[in-house]
Design an enzyme around this catalytic site. Structure first.
Site, PDB file in Angstrom:
ATOM      1  N   GLU A  25     -21.436  -4.337 -19.825  1.00 41.84           N
ATOM      2  CA  GLU A  25     -21.803  -2.986 -20.260  1.00 41.84           C
ATOM      3  C   GLU A  25     -20.727  -2.445 -21.200  1.00 41.84           C
ATOM      4  OE1 GLU A  25     -21.768   1.494 -18.356  1.00 41.84           O
ATOM      5  OE2 GLU A  25     -22.372  -0.144 -17.026  1.00 41.84           O
ATOM      6  N   ARG A  77     -18.360   5.146 -25.708  1.00 43.60           N
ATOM      7  CA  ARG A  77     -17.312   6.182 -25.706  1.00 43.60           C
ATOM      8  C   ARG A  77     -16.397   6.088 -26.911  1.00 43.60           C
ATOM      9  NH1 ARG A  77     -15.037   5.487 -19.576  1.00 43.60           N
ATOM     10  NH2 ARG A  77     -17.056   5.197 -18.565  1.00 43.60           N
ATOM     11  N   LYS A 111     -28.120   3.777 -11.302  1.00 37.10           N
ATOM     12  CA  LYS A 111     -26.663   3.716 -11.196  1.00 37.10           C
ATOM     13  C   LYS A 111     -26.225   4.866 -10.285  1.00 37.10           C
ATOM     14  CE  LYS A 111     -22.680   4.689 -14.219  1.00 37.10           C
ATOM     15  NZ  LYS A 111     -22.119   4.402 -15.541  1.00 37.10           N
TER      16      LYS A 111
END
Length: 205
Positions: A40, A44, A128
Site C-alpha cells: 500500500e 501522502r 480497514k
C-alpha cells in the site's frame, strides 16, 4: 488481481510512504522478495502516484495499491496510475461510490460500530480498522465479532511486529497493515537487504 479480496493476499500489508520516486522500485522488490506482495503506497507525498506507476510497471510480482484515498479524484488518479486496490482512512458516500465504481478491490476505513453497520448496509463486508491501536485495538475488534461476524478487517495504525500476532489470531481479521518493516533509517540508507529481512519476518507471522 486473481483474488478479489485484499485481506487474503498476505498476513501483513506494508504501508509505504515514498518521498523519492527512485526508491519505489527497489523498495517494492525488497518487500516482494521478503514475501509481502501486497504493497500500500500512501498518497501522502507528491511522489506517491509516480511511485505506484513505477511499481506497477517494473515489479510484476507486486500487487500495488493506494492508501490514504480520501476523494473520488484520488480514486481516479490511483487507478489510472496502476493501483490494484484502494485503502481509505475513513469513508463518505461519495468516496464509497467512487471506490465501488473503480473496478478494483477496496478497504474503506472505520473506527466505530455504526460505521461498520453502515458499510454492511451498503453491501461492503471488508474494511480497514483505523487507527487500530488508538481506536480500541484487539479487544474492540474481538467484541465486534459477536454481533457483526460478517465484517472482516485489516487493522492499521500503531501496529508493530509484537502487537500484530494477537490481531491476526482474531477470526474477523484477514491481515494487518503496518510500516515497522520499513524503518526510516533503512529507507534513508537504501538498505534494501534489511527491509527484505524485516519483510520476511513479517510474512511469517
Amino acid at each position: 488481481m486473481t483474488d478479489s479480496s485484499v485481506l487474503d493476499l498476505a498476513p501483513v500489508v506494508p504501508v509505504v510512504v515514498v518521498e523519492d520516486v527512485a526508491d519505489a522500485v527497489p523498495l517494492a522488490r525488497a518487500l516482494v522478495a521478503g514475501g509481502l506482495r501486497a504493497i500500500e503506497v500512501t498518497l501522502r507525498t507528491p511522489a506517491a502516484l509516480d511511485a505506484i506507476r513505477a511499481i506497477a510497471d517494473e515489479v510484476p510480482d507486486a500487487v500495488v495499491g493506494a492508501g490514504t484515498v480520501i476523494s473520488p479524484q484520488n480514486v481516479a488518479d490511483s487507478v489510472a496510475a496502476g493501483a490494484r486496490f484502494l485503502v481509505s482512512p475513513g469513508w463518505t458516500d461519495s468516496l464509497l461510490d467512487a471506490m465501488k465504481g473503480s473496478g478494483v478491490p477496496f478497504l474503506p476505513g472505520v473506527s466505530t460500530t455504526s460505521e461498520v453497520v453502515a458499510l454492511l448496509e451498503r453491501g461492503v463486508g471488508e474494511m480497514k480498522f483505523f487507527p487500530a491501536e488508538a481506536a480500541g485495538g484487539v479487544p474492540y475488534l474481538k467484541s465486534l465479532a459477536g454481533p457483526l461476524p460478517q465484517a472482516r478487517f485489516c487493522p492499521t495504525g500503531g501496529i508493530s511486529v509484537t502487537s500484530a500476532p494477537p490481531y491476526l489470531a482474531l477470526k474477523n481479521v484477514g491481515c494487518v497493515g503496518g510500516s515497522w518493516m520499513l524503518p526510516a533509517d533503512a529507507v534513508a540508507a537504501k538498505d534494501w537487504g534489511r527491509i527484505e529481512e524485516l519483510a520476511r519476518e513479517a510474512s511469517a507471522l
